[in-house]
Write an enzyme that holds these catalytic residues in place. Structure first.
Site, PDB file in Angstrom:
ATOM      1  N   LYS A  85       0.850  -1.194   0.000  1.00  0.00           N
ATOM      2  CA  LYS A  85       0.000   0.000   0.000  1.00  0.00           C
ATOM      3  C   LYS A  85       0.883   1.241   0.000  1.00  0.00           C
ATOM      4  O   LYS A  85       2.048   1.179   0.431  1.00  0.00           O
ATOM      5  CB  LYS A  85      -0.879   0.006   1.266  1.00  0.00           C
ATOM      6  CG  LYS A  85      -2.108   0.864   1.174  1.00  0.00           C
ATOM      7  CD  LYS A  85      -3.296   0.136   0.570  1.00  0.00           C
ATOM      8  CE  LYS A  85      -4.516   1.023   0.492  1.00  0.00           C
ATOM      9  NZ  LYS A  85      -5.694   0.311   0.006  1.00  0.00           N
ATOM     10  N   GLY A 184     -21.472   6.116   4.261  1.00  0.00           N
ATOM     11  CA  GLY A 184     -20.555   6.492   3.179  1.00  0.00           C
ATOM     12  C   GLY A 184     -21.134   6.160   1.816  1.00  0.00           C
ATOM     13  O   GLY A 184     -21.391   4.992   1.523  1.00  0.00           O
ATOM     14  N   GLY A 186     -19.824   7.056  -1.320  1.00  0.00           N
ATOM     15  CA  GLY A 186     -18.863   7.393  -2.367  1.00  0.00           C
ATOM     16  C   GLY A 186     -18.917   6.375  -3.494  1.00  0.00           C
ATOM     17  O   GLY A 186     -19.982   5.861  -3.829  1.00  0.00           O
ATOM     18  N   VAL A 188     -18.041   3.233  -3.781  1.00  0.00           N
ATOM     19  CA  VAL A 188     -18.586   1.908  -3.468  1.00  0.00           C
ATOM     20  C   VAL A 188     -20.010   2.025  -2.919  1.00  0.00           C
ATOM     21  O   VAL A 188     -20.939   1.373  -3.409  1.00  0.00           O
ATOM     22  CB  VAL A 188     -17.694   1.156  -2.452  1.00  0.00           C
ATOM     23  CG1 VAL A 188     -18.295  -0.207  -2.136  1.00  0.00           C
ATOM     24  CG2 VAL A 188     -16.274   1.000  -2.977  1.00  0.00           C
TER      25      VAL A 188
HETATM   26  P1  NAD Z   1     -14.866   7.267  -1.527  1.00  0.00           P
HETATM   27  O1  NAD Z   1     -13.840   8.218  -1.054  1.00  0.00           O
HETATM   28  O2  NAD Z   1     -15.335   7.326  -2.928  1.00  0.00           O
HETATM   29  O3  NAD Z   1     -16.170   7.346  -0.602  1.00  0.00           O
HETATM   30  C1  NAD Z   1     -16.130   7.457   0.783  1.00  0.00           C
HETATM   31  C2  NAD Z   1     -17.376   8.232   1.179  1.00  0.00           C
HETATM   32  O4  NAD Z   1     -17.480   8.209   2.596  1.00  0.00           O
HETATM   33  C3  NAD Z   1     -17.353   9.691   0.756  1.00  0.00           C
HETATM   34  O5  NAD Z   1     -18.536   9.990   0.048  1.00  0.00           O
HETATM   35  C4  NAD Z   1     -17.239  10.458   2.076  1.00  0.00           C
HETATM   36  O6  NAD Z   1     -17.929  11.691   2.033  1.00  0.00           O
HETATM   37  C5  NAD Z   1     -17.899   9.498   3.038  1.00  0.00           C
HETATM   38  N1  NAD Z   1     -17.478   9.648   4.432  1.00  0.00           N
HETATM   39  C6  NAD Z   1     -16.246   9.905   4.928  1.00  0.00           C
HETATM   40  N2  NAD Z   1     -16.281   9.970   6.272  1.00  0.00           N
HETATM   41  C7  NAD Z   1     -17.571   9.733   6.634  1.00  0.00           C
HETATM   42  C8  NAD Z   1     -18.246   9.667   7.868  1.00  0.00           C
HETATM   43  N3  NAD Z   1     -17.618   9.859   9.021  1.00  0.00           N
HETATM   44  N4  NAD Z   1     -19.558   9.403   7.858  1.00  0.00           N
HETATM   45  C9  NAD Z   1     -20.214   9.216   6.703  1.00  0.00           C
HETATM   46  N5  NAD Z   1     -19.632   9.262   5.492  1.00  0.00           N
HETATM   47  C10 NAD Z   1     -18.324   9.526   5.448  1.00  0.00           C
HETATM   48  O7  NAD Z   1     -14.274   5.806  -1.182  1.00  0.00           O
HETATM   49  P2  NAD Z   1     -14.740   4.432  -1.793  1.00  0.00           P
HETATM   50  O8  NAD Z   1     -13.880   4.098  -2.954  1.00  0.00           O
HETATM   51  O9  NAD Z   1     -16.223   4.412  -1.936  1.00  0.00           O
HETATM   52  O10 NAD Z   1     -14.292   3.435  -0.621  1.00  0.00           O
HETATM   53  C11 NAD Z   1     -15.008   3.370   0.593  1.00  0.00           C
HETATM   54  C12 NAD Z   1     -14.267   2.481   1.574  1.00  0.00           C
HETATM   55  O11 NAD Z   1     -14.098   1.181   0.993  1.00  0.00           O
HETATM   56  C13 NAD Z   1     -12.846   2.959   1.913  1.00  0.00           C
HETATM   57  O12 NAD Z   1     -12.534   2.583   3.218  1.00  0.00           O
HETATM   58  C14 NAD Z   1     -11.967   2.184   0.953  1.00  0.00           C
HETATM   59  O13 NAD Z   1     -10.654   2.013   1.433  1.00  0.00           O
HETATM   60  C15 NAD Z   1     -12.708   0.859   0.918  1.00  0.00           C
HETATM   61  N6  NAD Z   1     -12.452   0.089  -0.290  1.00  0.00           N
HETATM   62  C16 NAD Z   1     -12.733   0.632  -1.504  1.00  0.00           C
HETATM   63  C17 NAD Z   1     -12.472  -0.114  -2.650  1.00  0.00           C
HETATM   64  C18 NAD Z   1     -12.786   0.436  -4.025  1.00  0.00           C
HETATM   65  O14 NAD Z   1     -12.837  -0.358  -4.978  1.00  0.00           O
HETATM   66  N7  NAD Z   1     -13.020   1.731  -4.179  1.00  0.00           N
HETATM   67  C19 NAD Z   1     -11.936  -1.399  -2.536  1.00  0.00           C
HETATM   68  C20 NAD Z   1     -11.696  -1.924  -1.274  1.00  0.00           C
HETATM   69  C21 NAD Z   1     -11.951  -1.161  -0.145  1.00  0.00           C
END
Ligand code: NAD
Length: 362
Positions: A85, A184, A186, A188
């Site tokens: 990472k 959250g 975002g 995902v």
């Molecule tokens: P992202 O940054 O697109 O979305 C995260 C969302 O969470 C954002 O909309 C943000 O506003 C919101 N957020 C942040 N803090 C918050 C809180 N305290 N309360 C409510 N909402 C909050 O990230 P993502 O790509 O959707 O990933 C989400 C999680 O999944 C992360 O932990 C990431 O590491 C994990 N993950 C993602 C992937 C992927 O394919 N994108 C793969 C494995 C793991």
């Protein structure tokens, strides 16, 4: 074109990690750590997190935890990849410049393919195109040959993981009329909401962005709730899709769900919090098992014959069976699910199950 000799790269000796580096180039604002935890099964692939950490200690702590989780995630999903990472200490909104990303690309290149970079929180697949100008060791790019945005596969895997939790908790994997609380919305969380809506689930959602809550509420008849309320909502499944560390001594006593199943990395603040969940009879889908869809999709671009979304989908769907097996063993052996998942991953590492046979050509 930036040259690595301008960037100060220091190796840090961390027990049980193959290589950890700290790279600094103040001219462009680069201050990053890359951790390679284990490459027994293949080169380390992991995302690049860009986040305004309060200090270098917390950035290092995060990269070590995240890299280790990638080793276990890839081992369990049999991607033929190892765990690594990167974290860059910067505010992605205001400090993420092209020169910073180019310098980061130089640092990735310095590792000669033992670490392959991808996007993560704070970085995008378009940022990775810039990184790719300096190094070939980048995956999940928005190009014809590459696998593209991993989040749709992560969301799909989480959807199957929630169904596996349902099968274990109420004997059916139908999510119709089941109450699911998503933290959250975002990349995902928003895609997951769509899967759940079409299955007939009742959704409670929250995010930092009010407009995102409003959009999802309108599109999927969800109910928007406050950020402080989401973990206490009475529901069938609580689905963390924001940041890690949210399952801890303070929050677990207030959970009012039957299971926790979401995409966020490192959801347990400490591994022993897995025992706390078990004692409260809350079924926990270990994050590094349920959120493997993205890495499965990225790994698929290294398959012989090139990337196939269908193959990535078939492998992502297997998360359902992997989780069912983990839930069963945990129940029989009265162990926390996270411990069973660790043991299964360590078994695969020890016996080199899923090891990449041919090196990746870039
Ligand atoms: P992202 O940054 O697109 O979305 C995260 C969302 O969470 C954002 O909309 C943000 O506003 C919101 N957020 C942040 N803090 C918050 C809180 N305290 N309360 C409510 N909402 C909050 O990230 P993502 O790509 O959707 O990933 C989400 C999680 O999944 C992360 O932990 C990431 O590491 C994990 N993950 C993602 C992937 C992927 O394919 N994108 C793969 C494995 C793991």
């Amino acid at each position: 074109m930036l040259k690595t000799d301008k960037i100060k790269i220091q190796e840090i000796d961390i027990p049980n990690y193959e290589k950890v580096i700290h790279a600094v180039y103040p001219t462009v604002g680069l201050n990053c750590f890359i951790a390679i935890h284990n490459t027994t099964l293949g080169p380390a692939l992991g995302g690049t997190r860009i986040y305004p950490y309060k200090n270098e200690e917390s950035a290092l702590e995060d990269v070590l935890l995240l890299a280790k989780a990638m080793t276990y995630k890839s081992a369990l999903a049999e991607t033929g990849l190892g765990g690594g990472k990167a974290v860059i200490i910067a505010n992605p909104e205001t400090q993420k410049t092209k020169n910073l990303l180019l310098a980061y690309g130089e640092v990735v290149n310095y590792l000669k393919g033992r670490y392959i970079a991808a996007e993560d929180v704070g970085s995008t697949i378009h940022d990775m195109l810039i990184v790719n100008e300096q190094t070939p060791y980048v995956a999940a790019l928005p190009t014809a040959e590459s696998s593209g945005d991993p989040s749709r596969f992560t969301a799909r895997g989480v959807y199957w993981g929630i169904k596996a939790a349902g099968k274990t908790l109420w004997g059916s994997d139908s999510l119709k009329d089941k109450k699911i609380a998503i933290q959250g919305l975002g990349s995902v969380g928003s895609k997951l909401a769509r899967h759940l809506f079409w299955e007939g689930a009742i959704l409670y959602v929250t995010d930092l962005e009010q407009t995102q809550i409003q959009n999802i509420c309108k599109e999927y008849s969800a109910e928007g709730v406050g950020r402080d309320e989401i973990m206490q909502i009475e529901c069938d499944i609580f689905t963390p899709c924001a940041l890690g560390g949210i399952l801890n001594e303070e929050t677990i006593p207030h959970l009012a769900c039957k299971g926790v199943a979401g995409s966020a990395n490192n959801q347990l603040l400490y591994n022993h919090n897995g025992t706390d969940l078990m004692e409260r009879e809350i079924l926990y889908a270990p994050d590094f098992v349920i959120n493997a869809g993205g890495i499965i999709n990225a790994a698929a671009e290294f398959d012989e014959g090139g990337y196939s979304a269908r193959k990535a989908m078939d492998q992502t769907n297997k998360i359902y069976n992997t989780l069912l097996a983990i839930f069963d063993i945990a129940h029989e052996e009265r162990k926390p699910t996270v411990q069973v998942a660790f043991e299964l991953a360590e078994y695969k590492l020890k016996n080199k199950i899923g090891k990449r046979e041919k090196p990746i050509t870039f």
